[in-house]
Design a protein around this motif. Structure first.
Motif, PDB file in Angstrom:
ATOM      1  N   SER A   2       0.829  -1.211   0.000  1.00 42.78           N
ATOM      2  CA  SER A   2       0.000   0.000   0.000  1.00 42.78           C
ATOM      3  C   SER A   2       0.863   1.259   0.000  1.00 42.78           C
ATOM      4  O   SER A   2       2.019   1.238   0.401  1.00 42.78           O
ATOM      5  CB  SER A   2      -0.892   0.020   1.237  1.00 42.78           C
ATOM      6  OG  SER A   2      -1.788  -1.073   1.210  1.00 42.78           O
ATOM      7  N   PHE A   6      -1.501   5.014   3.952  1.00 44.57           N
ATOM      8  CA  PHE A   6      -2.783   4.328   3.747  1.00 44.57           C
ATOM      9  C   PHE A   6      -3.200   3.616   5.032  1.00 44.57           C
ATOM     10  O   PHE A   6      -2.371   2.980   5.699  1.00 44.57           O
ATOM     11  CB  PHE A   6      -2.647   3.314   2.612  1.00 44.57           C
ATOM     12  CG  PHE A   6      -3.893   2.506   2.357  1.00 44.57           C
ATOM     13  CD1 PHE A   6      -4.977   3.066   1.710  1.00 44.57           C
ATOM     14  CD2 PHE A   6      -3.971   1.179   2.760  1.00 44.57           C
ATOM     15  CE1 PHE A   6      -6.121   2.323   1.472  1.00 44.57           C
ATOM     16  CE2 PHE A   6      -5.110   0.431   2.527  1.00 44.57           C
ATOM     17  CZ  PHE A   6      -6.193   1.007   1.880  1.00 44.57           C
ATOM     18  N   ARG A   8      -6.285   1.053   6.682  1.00 42.04           N
ATOM     19  CA  ARG A   8      -7.496   0.218   6.594  1.00 42.04           C
ATOM     20  C   ARG A   8      -7.433  -0.770   7.744  1.00 42.04           C
ATOM     21  O   ARG A   8      -6.362  -1.315   8.047  1.00 42.04           O
ATOM     22  CB  ARG A   8      -7.556  -0.512   5.256  1.00 42.04           C
ATOM     23  CG  ARG A   8      -8.673  -1.558   5.193  1.00 42.04           C
ATOM     24  CD  ARG A   8      -8.777  -2.213   3.831  1.00 42.04           C
ATOM     25  NE  ARG A   8      -9.377  -1.319   2.844  1.00 42.04           N
ATOM     26  CZ  ARG A   8      -9.105  -1.359   1.544  1.00 42.04           C
ATOM     27  NH1 ARG A   8      -8.228  -2.221   1.079  1.00 42.04           N
ATOM     28  NH2 ARG A   8      -9.711  -0.530   0.725  1.00 42.04           N
ATOM     29  N   GLY A  41     -11.243   3.024   3.031  1.00 46.16           N
ATOM     30  CA  GLY A  41      -9.839   3.290   3.298  1.00 46.16           C
ATOM     31  C   GLY A  41      -9.639   4.771   3.516  1.00 46.16           C
ATOM     32  O   GLY A  41     -10.519   5.582   3.203  1.00 46.16           O
ATOM     33  N   LEU A  43      -6.222   7.846   3.710  1.00 38.14           N
ATOM     34  CA  LEU A  43      -4.802   8.079   3.475  1.00 38.14           C
ATOM     35  C   LEU A  43      -4.463   9.485   3.947  1.00 38.14           C
ATOM     36  O   LEU A  43      -5.167  10.440   3.602  1.00 38.14           O
ATOM     37  CB  LEU A  43      -4.454   7.902   1.993  1.00 38.14           C
ATOM     38  CG  LEU A  43      -2.956   7.774   1.671  1.00 38.14           C
ATOM     39  CD1 LEU A  43      -2.742   6.953   0.398  1.00 38.14           C
ATOM     40  CD2 LEU A  43      -2.259   9.121   1.549  1.00 38.14           C
ATOM     41  N   GLU A  62     -12.565  -2.923  -2.407  1.00 35.46           N
ATOM     42  CA  GLU A  62     -11.374  -2.617  -1.604  1.00 35.46           C
ATOM     43  C   GLU A  62     -10.204  -2.219  -2.492  1.00 35.46           C
ATOM     44  O   GLU A  62      -9.365  -1.402  -2.104  1.00 35.46           O
ATOM     45  CB  GLU A  62     -11.025  -3.800  -0.701  1.00 35.46           C
ATOM     46  CG  GLU A  62     -10.788  -5.092  -1.432  1.00 35.46           C
ATOM     47  CD  GLU A  62     -10.879  -6.316  -0.502  1.00 35.46           C
ATOM     48  OE1 GLU A  62     -11.681  -6.285   0.444  1.00 35.46           O
ATOM     49  OE2 GLU A  62     -10.152  -7.276  -0.742  1.00 35.46           O
ATOM     50  N   GLU A  66      -8.585   1.762  -2.649  1.00 35.36           N
ATOM     51  CA  GLU A  66      -7.141   1.923  -2.435  1.00 35.36           C
ATOM     52  C   GLU A  66      -6.458   2.567  -3.638  1.00 35.36           C
ATOM     53  O   GLU A  66      -5.564   3.410  -3.481  1.00 35.36           O
ATOM     54  CB  GLU A  66      -6.487   0.569  -2.111  1.00 35.36           C
ATOM     55  CG  GLU A  66      -5.026   0.733  -1.750  1.00 35.36           C
ATOM     56  CD  GLU A  66      -4.406  -0.502  -1.114  1.00 35.36           C
ATOM     57  OE1 GLU A  66      -5.154  -1.440  -0.780  1.00 35.36           O
ATOM     58  OE2 GLU A  66      -3.176  -0.505  -0.937  1.00 35.36           O
ATOM     59  N   ASP A  70      -4.403   6.027  -3.460  1.00 36.79           N
ATOM     60  CA  ASP A  70      -3.014   6.010  -3.913  1.00 36.79           C
ATOM     61  C   ASP A  70      -2.785   7.103  -4.953  1.00 36.79           C
ATOM     62  O   ASP A  70      -1.842   7.901  -4.857  1.00 36.79           O
ATOM     63  CB  ASP A  70      -2.719   4.610  -4.490  1.00 36.79           C
ATOM     64  CG  ASP A  70      -1.269   4.454  -4.896  1.00 36.79           C
ATOM     65  OD1 ASP A  70      -0.451   5.327  -4.557  1.00 36.79           O
ATOM     66  OD2 ASP A  70      -0.962   3.453  -5.567  1.00 36.79           O
TER      67      ASP A  70
END
Ligand code: MN
Length: 298
Positions: A2, A6, A8, A41, A43, A62, A66, A70
């Motif tokens: 990841s 990040f 989760r 998630g 970040l 999921e 992400e 990202d």
């Protein structure tokens, strides 16, 4: 593997000191009590706070959330408003393209909401550029008052806008999960709403997925935020509150508490956060974009 920052199925907390501000932040991301997968998630990078709520089921949602986080995490903080907005728009397109490439074994396509707050500079002072697609929200607490900054892209929000439903009826309506904008393969080009307002010491900025707001009414969220000693306590208590009411969905909260930095050794002026820019900007009252917020893509 990841991206840095990040979060989760975890909690995280930290302190970012930027531009004469102290940003005390905390994140909690919890699968909830019912769902098997956690498609939410968050970040955090210094000056950039992001949250996404994926959809499409296992190996889809999921991944989608992400990917979005990202890609969006590459936005530069501290830039000018227009350039930052253009950067976010371009990153949303890139994220959507990458999500579209996710191989889905099921009939359902991968998709995700996204909301975020990026520290920018406007008229020489720090501001938040807040954006959203879908029904993940950003709120701001100012002078003790919790205000929802973003407007959901959801079917029930359209009913609220049309005067057919109150926000509290929308919160518990069976159709509350139908969203009208998202990031994902086969969807319309991403179209985010943007909001800009001054970053004021004393403010609390809260990003959350619908797993929080679907359980806890805003007044209870406001009470928890007001009572917590630290940002970490606040996000922990918010998640606990949502779990106590059933935890029917994944629950994710990002909280940023803004304080004035140590200005004693800061004589540059440019970095002084406590300029006289109070009053003019109200959270949510200054939409930077020309988007029609009630337009539906679906
Ligand atoms: Mn959700």
């Amino acid at each position: 593997m990841s991206a840095p920052g990040f979060v989760r199925d975890d909690v995280a907390a930290g302190l970012d000191e930027i531009g004469g501000l102290r940003l005390e932040w905390a994140v909690a991301c919890n699968v909830g009590s019912v769902r098997e997968a956690n498609e939410d998630g968050a970040l955090v990078r210094p000056g950039t706070y992001l949250l996404a709520d994926g959809m499409g089921g296992h190996d889809c949602g999921e991944v989608a959330s992400e990917i979005a986080l990202d890609v969006l995490s590459r936005v530069d903080t501290g830039g000018e408003q227009d350039a930052t907005r253009e950067a976010v728009d371009a990153l949303l397109v890139e994220a959507q393209d990458k999500i579209g490439d996710v191989d889905t074994s099921s009939e359902r396509r991968a998709g995700t909401t996204a909301t975020g707050a990026v520290l920018i500079e406007r008229d020489g002072s720090p501001h938040w550029l807040v954006f959203n697609i879908g029904d993940s929200r950003t709120y701001c607490v100012r002078d003790g008052v919790l205000e929802q900054v973003t407007v959901d892209h959801s079917q029930v929000q359209e009913f609220v806008d049309a005067g057919m439903m109150t926000p509290e009826q929308a919160r518990v309506d069976a159709r509350r999960n139908v969203i009208t904008r998202a990031l994902g393969g086969g969807m319309e080009p991403p179209r985010a709403d943007f909001f800009v307002f001054a970053t004021e010491p004393g403010d609390q900025l809260m990003l959350c997925s619908d797993g929080l707001t679907g359980e806890l009414p805003d007044p209870e969220i406001a009470d928890i935020l007001a009572d917590a000693e630290t940002a970490q306590d606040a996000v922990d208590n918010l998640v606990e509150g949502a779990l106590a009411l059933g935890g029917h969905d994944n629950i994710t909260v990002v909280l940023v508490r803004v304080a004035a930095g140590d200005a004693a050794d800061d004589n540059t002026g440019d970095d002084d956060a406590v300029d006289d820019n109070t009053g003019a900007d109200e959270a949510g009252g200054d939409e930077a974009g020309g988007d029609e917020k009630t337009d539906a893509d679906a």
